[in-house]
Enzyme design. Structure first.
Site, PDB file in Angstrom:
ATOM      1  N   GLU A   2       0.796  -1.228   0.000  1.00 56.68           N
ATOM      2  CA  GLU A   2       0.000   0.000   0.000  1.00 56.68           C
ATOM      3  C   GLU A   2       0.832   1.282   0.000  1.00 56.68           C
ATOM      4  O   GLU A   2       0.507   2.240   0.700  1.00 56.68           O
ATOM      5  CB  GLU A   2      -0.981  -0.003   1.190  1.00 56.68           C
ATOM      6  CG  GLU A   2      -1.986  -1.140   1.085  1.00 56.68           C
ATOM      7  CD  GLU A   2      -3.109  -1.035   2.114  1.00 56.68           C
ATOM      8  OE1 GLU A   2      -4.270  -1.089   1.695  1.00 56.68           O
ATOM      9  OE2 GLU A   2      -2.813  -0.898   3.314  1.00 56.68           O
ATOM     10  N   VAL A   3       1.887   1.278  -0.758  1.00 56.45           N
ATOM     11  CA  VAL A   3       2.614   2.529  -0.992  1.00 56.45           C
ATOM     12  C   VAL A   3       1.902   3.236  -2.143  1.00 56.45           C
ATOM     13  O   VAL A   3       1.771   2.678  -3.223  1.00 56.45           O
ATOM     14  CB  VAL A   3       4.077   2.254  -1.362  1.00 56.45           C
ATOM     15  CG1 VAL A   3       4.798   3.549  -1.669  1.00 56.45           C
ATOM     16  CG2 VAL A   3       4.756   1.491  -0.243  1.00 56.45           C
TER      17      VAL A   3
END
Lengths: 686, 686
Positions: free
Chosen positions: B320-321
């Site tokens: 989830e960057v």
């Protein structure tokens, strides 16, 4: 699990709990004085705790715990909690206004009273000491109620203070070790019902439970590795102090000391066994009171322990020293004669005076069990009665401060009502006012021969609540029905905090019979209970190493069905035409008698479940006799003498344990039998 | 509590558990091969454990634990236990014959197989390694059965080994902290079902949970005081190793790192908030991958942590960057362009290569979530799929070892059957044999946004047993009915060990409504369940500080009534004239619909209980529709189109949560509806 038991009983139409808001107060113990008013204080996430007066770290921690418990109770965050930084309005605050810290080391003189005033605008708790505030916070938390829209505290005014200054629980951690977490849960529960003394029975024949650096063989050889480190002792003492509970250590001597001698045999009256004693009862060797080395050893040991236990009192045990221990040693007998002690009691008094001198040097007051009572006893000694109520009065008459424990042995598995109806200072005793003032209070005792860390809480609770109320509330608070109603709520409060009041049953049954439907056993547990300590154990193990994981361990004392039947029988005694009581009795009796075939089916699947067979048969028969008796009573007919005689004889058998369990409703069915056998009072056409 | 739920269902005539001895094997997971023989080995207090071959301290501790558990299971002492010195005959021994210690640090190459041969004369467990013996001891303990007279092991021969070498559970301790004792219970449960990897998600936006001496602000400012000391980490790693379980730490980076920056903001892409993030989802700031100081900091941190975690694998997170984290910082964008990285994925690959280099220096192999998959990734990296099953195959095709987690998120609250029917290597996939060999196994994931230490176990178990069997047992073991039968037994085994599979319900309900009869809520919990993660939460809090003590927390995923209905609907689909199935459905539906007025009465007493109202209404309506549908199906009549349309519409609404809970039987009632709406296949007179 308690919910579960109620669920089973709930299938019977008569069993109905009123919604909380429609009920009278659920406070346990009942406060000294309470005046209800109109109105309520809404409790929600805007509710705020405020400390208005004196504050110290102990009070702050207590308020934080109260906030957290309130948040869990209402399932909403409560503002003012340590980690919540949101701003809140000042209205509707719960204000804690304390005058001062109280005693540096809590003693029996600690002021524990408080007042609590709740209006629709806010609540104010006032006390002279932090301990008083602790008591008041528990009261406040018990007052939370709800309706469909919100939670609230009822408007009221309470002024409260304890009747006795010494309100305790003894926990025996020697016969079975109790882990730290379980002790903490027990302390949480004690705080809930305003008890203030944790009597820690730390050594006995079957285990020495404290780390000693001076005499490391004590815990190394005497504990199976099951002991508290000194850091853990400090942790418990601090945990208890945070809850306004004193910790009184007991190192029982000169008897009950086999575990000491595994490491240090040189101080014993005779060569002790080379291992910890595993069987219950009757020590082999005790401390030799005639040798100076004994006192040097004990003095050094106590000097090491004193910094761990700041309480001003120190329990030396002193119970069950038998003649054989000393008479069997010629050297001791000779010493006794040489020193002019006329008997072993005088010799024990000598030992106790020596102990007392050691304790006095450390500023400690000595307590012991009632065998220590002797004219030569130092004047400030406290005597704890266990062999009978009479020792309480004896002690007071001889000028000694005294504690009541005799009727409050929890391993006697008596119903809560029995524990409740005892009064340490009965209204019409023969004591002078000065002698009465020597009665400091009392302690319930959880001896641990037949409880493990898995089951101890189910034997302590909820019955301990009855003792707690007796010691805190006014003498006039004696309504047993009212007590049972509130004890039931207390049980849920405790389970909700994590105390294993009834939940041990499900856990043990899951282990006994994984994947098997054990509802018949759970139903059985509404009417059968473990035998009392000392009752014929019928094959029950008396060895410390045997697992306490049988049906008798999964069962509970004073099961819910007993009080239910007692109530219904009382109603029928008042009015034999009480149709609701009659029908309820018949339904319950039928249900219990129908359990037998289901228990028989289960018994074929496991030797452990087979343990239920004899008691299930006895319960079924008791229920049948009860059914027949109800028939005679409600029909206004006198039961035939033959039937009554046979029934009485059969019931007498069921008073004894059937296998490892016993039927809990025999006494009440006997009452029904007596009613059925008596000439009916009103329905004989007179 | 599980017993309690079964008790409620047991009131319905069709629900009957066979006695254990009449049932097929209760083993979970099913072994690779098992051959039953005639005869049995009696188990009682003369049963003796013997270590015949290699022995080390780990094996001895394991055998002691097995002895103790066996003793508790049969409620008799088992000789050979450490503290029992009695002499016993050598006959009927349980012999453990191990060839060697196995790997010094357990890795995926560890040999876990064993054989177990039981005859009436004794049992022999053979394995190459201590870990193999651990697996075999668990099998042996699951095989204990009883009849009315004795306990026994059935004569048989088992040869067993796992299908996949990596069989894990992730526990998120960041969103809600899990105390040491709970982790130990979870490890006990994992050992029971032969799982071998504990994936410890130790840091995230909402909490940093390990003591760092080098960077103390990490735990001091990032944990609310809720962290594991280094000694406690070592304790867990040792506890796990004793049970043949590897501990793989995860320090998630570069994202999910808000809690790090409370103490060390200088390594963030932007000024982070000054406090731990309390809301779920979406980090504010992440590690800045363009500055050398970041890598120095991470390298020093990892160097401190490495001695705590001996496992050869190290999880770097990597999930989830988002583009906004880097695109929002002009300096980072410039750096990325200057260094020729075409996009953020390439920039993250750069970050990962730097991390990998640090880890390689410590002899560690890197694992990360499937976002790290990138052509520039170091070849020995392991990719854990979470966004979808396809990432598993993608990784293997690109030559990376891979783990499956995507379908095994426990917070998705799916039924156990859903978790069970997933296969990491489906029989007809498109991978080459070499690619298939890269699939190491998988992990179930217990993310902790909506579970606390009180409720996590009820979400993990018993469903984790389904995943454990998928990863251990042969591919062909897929019978869902068989799985549910054994999962039910597993639940009891776990509760019996102290794992809180279902007992949290009673505790939470006792707290929510002390003294109130909550049986209607417990009945409701047989058919309603919490929403899945991400589903509309309808007023449920999304803040870490809000107490998880509501009805939705007391409820369980995959409630017992769901599978019951699914089975009955299947039977009716096979034979619309199955009278027993019809009657059972009608009885259960009626029972559920009759709950509504009882829930309404309770809802008036507490805002928390009022939470049950909408879902109780939806359940009642679903049950009524089900009843009507059963009527059409069994009568062989096609339901009127208007009715069917309205019913379908209504059921569609009930697929969404009703308040904080949702009805668990909607899908099965929809099947009934489809059956009722279809032309009957056999009863139309054709």
């Amino acid at each position: 699990m308690l919910t579960c038991v109620r669920g089973l009983l709930a299938a019977l139409a008569f069993w109905m709990a009123l919604p909380a808001s429609a009920q009278p107060s659920s406070l346990l113990p009942v406060p000294s004085s309470m005046r209800l008013a109109d109105g309520r204080l809404t409790i929600d996430s805007t509710t705020r705790f405020e400390i208005a007066g004196f504050a110290d770290a102990r009070l702050r921690r207590a308020v934080e715990r109260a906030q957290s418990r309130l948040a869990q109770r209402i399932s909403q965050p409560v503002t003012g909690a340590a980690r919540d930084t949101a701003r809140v309005p000042a209205a509707r605050a719960i204000t804690i206004d304390v005058a001062g810290a109280g005693m540096t080391v809590q003693g029996i003189e600690e002021v524990e009273g408080y007042s609590l005033v709740i209006t629709s605008q806010g609540a104010t708790l006032r006390s002279a000491t932090v301990v008083g505030a602790l008591r008041g916070l528990e009261t406040m938390l018990q007052l939370v109620e709800g309706d469909g829209g919100s939670f609230f505290l009822p408007s009221l005014e309470i002024h409260d203070a304890p009747r006795f200054p010494w309100r305790g629980l003894l926990v025996d951690v020697s016969r079975h070790f109790m882990p730290l977490e379980q002790l903490k849960r027990t302390l949480d529960g004690m705080a809930l019902v305003k008890l203030n003394v944790f009597h820690w029975h730390l050594s006995d024949d079957q285990g020495f439970r404290v780390e000693s650096r001076r005499f490391p063989l004590l815990h190394q050889r005497g504990s199976d590795g099951l002991f508290y480190t000194q850091a853990q002792v400090r942790e418990i003492v601090a945990y208890a102090r945070d809850r306004g509970i004193r910790v009184v250590p007991e190192f029982d001597m000169p008897g009950h000391t086999t575990a000491w001698f595994v490491g240090y045999p040189q101080y014993a009256t005779k060569a002790p066994p080379i291992a910890i004693r595993r069987e219950w009862g009757g020590a082999d060797a005790i401390f030799d009171p005639t040798r100076e080395e004994t006192y040097t050893f004990i003095a050094q040991f106590i000097a090491e322990m004193v910094p761990l236990f700041p309480d001003p009192y120190w329990h030396i045990g002193g119970d069950e020293v038998e003649a054989k221990h000393w008479d069997g040693n010629a050297r001791i007998v000779a010493w006794r004669t040489r020193h002019g002690y006329k008997d072993n009691a005088a010799l024990q008094a000598h030992f106790n005076r020596r102990l007392s001198a050691i304790l006095v040097r450390h500023g400690k007051r000595m307590i012991g069990w009632d065998e220590i009572l002797h004219p030569d006893l130092p004047a400030k000694t406290v005597v704890q009665s266990w062999r009978g109520v009479q020792y309480l009065a004896n002690s007071a008459r001889q000028g000694f401060a005294a504690l009541l424990s005799a009727p409050w042995y929890l391993d006697y598995m008596k119903p809560a009502s029995d524990y409740y109806t005892v009064d340490p200072v009965p209204q019409f005793d023969e004591l002078t006012p000065a002698q009465r003032a020597l009665v400091l209070g009392g302690e319930a005792c959880m001896w641990a021969e037949f409880v493990s860390d898995e089951t101890a809480e189910s034997r302590i609770w909820p019955r301990l609540g009855a003792v707690a109320e007796r010691l805190w509330s006014p003498r006039e608070v004696t309504d047993v029905a009212e007590m049972y109603r509130r004890l039931d709520i207390l049980a849920d409060r405790l389970e909700g905090m994590g105390v294993r009041v009834g939940s041990h049953s499900a856990r043990l049954l899951a282990r006994i019979a994984p994947g098997v439907e054990t509802a018949p056993i759970e139903s059985l547990f509404t009417a059968v209970q473990p035998p009392r300590f000392g009752q014929a154990t019928n094959g029950r193990s008396t060895n410390q190493l045997h697992p306490l994981t049988r049906l008798v361990d999964a069962a509970r004392p004073d099961p819910a069905g007993r009080w239910m039947i007692e109530r219904l029988v009382r109603r029928l005694a008042l009015d034999p035409q009480d149709v609701a009581a009659r029908d309820s009795l018949l339904v319950v009796f039928e249900r219990w008698s129908l359990l037998l075939p289901r228990v028989e089916a289960l018994a074929a699947t496991s030797p452990t479940l087979a343990e239920a067979l004899p008691v299930a048969r006895a319960l079924a028969r008791t229920a049948v006799i009860g059914t027949e008796a109800v028939g005679f009573v409600t029909a206004g007919r006198v039961a035939p003498a033959d039937w009554a005689r046979a029934a009485a004889e059969e019931l007498r058998r069921y008073e004894a344990p059937q296998g490892t369990l016993r039927v809990a409703i025999v006494a009440d069915v006997r009452k029904l039998l007596a009613m059925a056998s008596a000439q009916p009072a009103t329905s004989d056409g007179r």
